[in-house]
Design a protein around this motif. Structure first.
Motif, PDB file in Angstrom:
ATOM      1  N   GLU A  25     -31.836  28.716 -31.279  1.00 24.19           N
ATOM      2  CA  GLU A  25     -31.591  29.388 -32.543  1.00 24.19           C
ATOM      3  C   GLU A  25     -31.876  30.880 -32.407  1.00 24.19           C
ATOM      4  O   GLU A  25     -32.670  31.300 -31.564  1.00 24.19           O
ATOM      5  N   LEU A  26     -31.175  31.645 -33.226  1.00 23.39           N
ATOM      6  CA  LEU A  26     -31.325  33.092 -33.243  1.00 23.39           C
ATOM      7  C   LEU A  26     -31.367  33.522 -34.697  1.00 23.39           C
ATOM      8  O   LEU A  26     -30.375  33.427 -35.410  1.00 23.39           O
ATOM      9  N   ARG A  27     -32.534  33.960 -35.141  1.00 25.13           N
ATOM     10  CA  ARG A  27     -32.723  34.348 -36.542  1.00 25.13           C
ATOM     11  C   ARG A  27     -32.012  35.665 -36.843  1.00 25.13           C
ATOM     12  O   ARG A  27     -31.722  36.444 -35.948  1.00 25.13           O
ATOM     13  N   ALA A  28     -31.740  35.914 -38.098  1.00 29.00           N
ATOM     14  CA  ALA A  28     -31.080  37.141 -38.531  1.00 29.00           C
ATOM     15  C   ALA A  28     -31.881  38.355 -38.072  1.00 29.00           C
ATOM     16  O   ALA A  28     -33.108  38.376 -38.155  1.00 29.00           O
ATOM     17  N   GLY A  29     -31.177  39.350 -37.528  1.00 32.89           N
ATOM     18  CA  GLY A  29     -31.816  40.567 -37.058  1.00 32.89           C
ATOM     19  C   GLY A  29     -32.321  40.489 -35.624  1.00 32.89           C
ATOM     20  O   GLY A  29     -32.773  41.485 -35.074  1.00 32.89           O
ATOM     21  N   GLY A  31     -27.807  34.030 -42.159  1.00 31.42           N
ATOM     22  CA  GLY A  31     -28.450  32.773 -41.800  1.00 31.42           C
ATOM     23  C   GLY A  31     -28.980  32.752 -40.374  1.00 31.42           C
ATOM     24  O   GLY A  31     -28.935  33.752 -39.658  1.00 31.42           O
ATOM     25  N   VAL A  32     -29.472  31.592 -39.970  1.00 28.90           N
ATOM     26  CA  VAL A  32     -29.963  31.370 -38.607  1.00 28.90           C
ATOM     27  C   VAL A  32     -28.806  30.826 -37.780  1.00 28.90           C
ATOM     28  O   VAL A  32     -28.154  29.861 -38.182  1.00 28.90           O
ATOM     29  N   ALA A  33     -28.539  31.435 -36.624  1.00 27.94           N
ATOM     30  CA  ALA A  33     -27.485  30.959 -35.725  1.00 27.94           C
ATOM     31  C   ALA A  33     -28.082  29.916 -34.786  1.00 27.94           C
ATOM     32  O   ALA A  33     -29.154  30.118 -34.229  1.00 27.94           O
ATOM     33  N   HIS A  34     -27.380  28.807 -34.626  1.00 25.40           N
ATOM     34  CA  HIS A  34     -27.840  27.720 -33.757  1.00 25.40           C
ATOM     35  C   HIS A  34     -26.955  27.639 -32.518  1.00 25.40           C
ATOM     36  O   HIS A  34     -25.770  27.948 -32.558  1.00 25.40           O
ATOM     37  N   ASP A  35     -27.548  27.185 -31.406  1.00 21.80           N
ATOM     38  CA  ASP A  35     -26.834  26.993 -30.145  1.00 21.80           C
ATOM     39  C   ASP A  35     -26.067  28.260 -29.745  1.00 21.80           C
ATOM     40  O   ASP A  35     -24.859  28.240 -29.538  1.00 21.80           O
ATOM     41  N   PRO A  84     -25.677  29.021 -44.796  1.00 26.56           N
ATOM     42  CA  PRO A  84     -25.472  28.448 -43.454  1.00 26.56           C
ATOM     43  C   PRO A  84     -24.347  29.135 -42.685  1.00 26.56           C
ATOM     44  O   PRO A  84     -23.494  28.492 -42.112  1.00 26.56           O
ATOM     45  N   TYR A  85     -24.301  30.462 -42.715  1.00 25.70           N
ATOM     46  CA  TYR A  85     -23.324  31.196 -41.923  1.00 25.70           C
ATOM     47  C   TYR A  85     -23.974  32.459 -41.370  1.00 25.70           C
ATOM     48  O   TYR A  85     -25.018  32.889 -41.841  1.00 25.70           O
ATOM     49  N   VAL A  86     -23.349  33.007 -40.317  1.00 27.62           N
ATOM     50  CA  VAL A  86     -23.911  34.163 -39.623  1.00 27.62           C
ATOM     51  C   VAL A  86     -22.795  35.151 -39.289  1.00 27.62           C
ATOM     52  O   VAL A  86     -21.617  34.870 -39.487  1.00 27.62           O
ATOM     53  N   ASP A  87     -23.182  36.277 -38.738  1.00 26.85           N
ATOM     54  CA  ASP A  87     -22.245  37.251 -38.186  1.00 26.85           C
ATOM     55  C   ASP A  87     -22.806  37.728 -36.859  1.00 26.85           C
ATOM     56  O   ASP A  87     -23.678  38.588 -36.823  1.00 26.85           O
ATOM     57  N   LEU A  88     -22.353  37.106 -35.760  1.00 24.90           N
ATOM     58  CA  LEU A  88     -22.793  37.518 -34.430  1.00 24.90           C
ATOM     59  C   LEU A  88     -21.994  38.739 -33.992  1.00 24.90           C
ATOM     60  O   LEU A  88     -20.814  38.864 -34.319  1.00 24.90           O
ATOM     61  N   ASN A 105     -26.378  39.367 -37.073  1.00 22.58           N
ATOM     62  CA  ASN A 105     -26.455  40.247 -38.245  1.00 22.58           C
ATOM     63  C   ASN A 105     -26.696  39.473 -39.535  1.00 22.58           C
ATOM     64  O   ASN A 105     -26.674  40.057 -40.605  1.00 22.58           O
ATOM     65  N   GLY A 106     -26.929  38.167 -39.427  1.00 26.23           N
ATOM     66  CA  GLY A 106     -27.318  37.340 -40.568  1.00 26.23           C
ATOM     67  C   GLY A 106     -26.143  36.922 -41.425  1.00 26.23           C
ATOM     68  O   GLY A 106     -25.016  37.070 -41.037  1.00 26.23           O
TER      69      GLY A 106
END
Length: 133
Positions: free
Chosen positions: A88-92, A69-73, A32-36, A66-67
C-alpha cells in the motif's frame, strides 16, 4: 404565560443532529480511488567497481500517490529493468527505484518509468514518464 418548546419538533431536531454527527464520524476518511504519478530522470555517475567503463548512468524513478485514497498493490518499474512494489501507498507518499548501468562517457539516455496499482486510478495517463538526462 409560559410556552414549552419541547415536544415532537424538538425531538426531530435532536434526532437530525444526532444522525449528522454519527454519519460524519463513521464516514470513510478517503474515497477508494487514487491518482498515481510517475516521474524520473537520468544522471551521470563515476565508474563502477570491477568495470572498465569510466562512467555510469543512474536511472532514478518514483511514483507518488497524489491521493486522496490509499493505493494498494503498487509497482513502479523501468522498462526492461528494476522494479519495486509495495502493498500500500498512502496519499502523499512515494515509492522510489534506482538502477545503475555502466557507460562510456555520459551519452543521452531515455528510459520509461511506469507505475500501476490495483486501486482505481483517476488519471492513468500520468502513470508513465520518460526519464532523461
Amino acid at each position: 404565560m409560559k410556552m414549552r418548546t419541547t415536544g415532537v419538533f424538538g425531538l426531530a431536531v435532536a434526532g437530525v443532529a444526532t444522525m449528522l454527527s454519527v454519519g460524519t464520524a463513521s464516514a470513510d476518511p478517503a474515497p477508494p480511488y487514487v491518482d498515481l504519478q510517475a516521474f524520473g530522470y537520468v544522471s551521470c555517475g563515476g565508474p563502477l567497481p570491477g568495470r572498465a567503463e569510466p562512467n555510469s548512468l543512474i536511472d532514478h524513478g518514483w511514483v507518488t500517490n497524489n491521493g486522496p485514497g490509499v493505493a494498494h498493490d503498487v509497482t513502479v518499474w523501468f522498462n526492461g529493468g528494476v522494479s519495486k512494489s509495495a502493498g500500500e501507498l498512502r496519499a502523499g507518499r512515494s515509492l522510489q527505484i534506482e538502477q545503475v548501468v555502466p557507460s562510456w562517457g555520459c551519452p543521452f539516455r531515455a528510459i520509461p518509468v511506469t507505475a500501476s496499482t490495483s486501486t482505481y486510478d483517476l488519471n492513468g495517463g500520468n502513470n508513465s514518464w520518460m526519464a532523461r538526462n
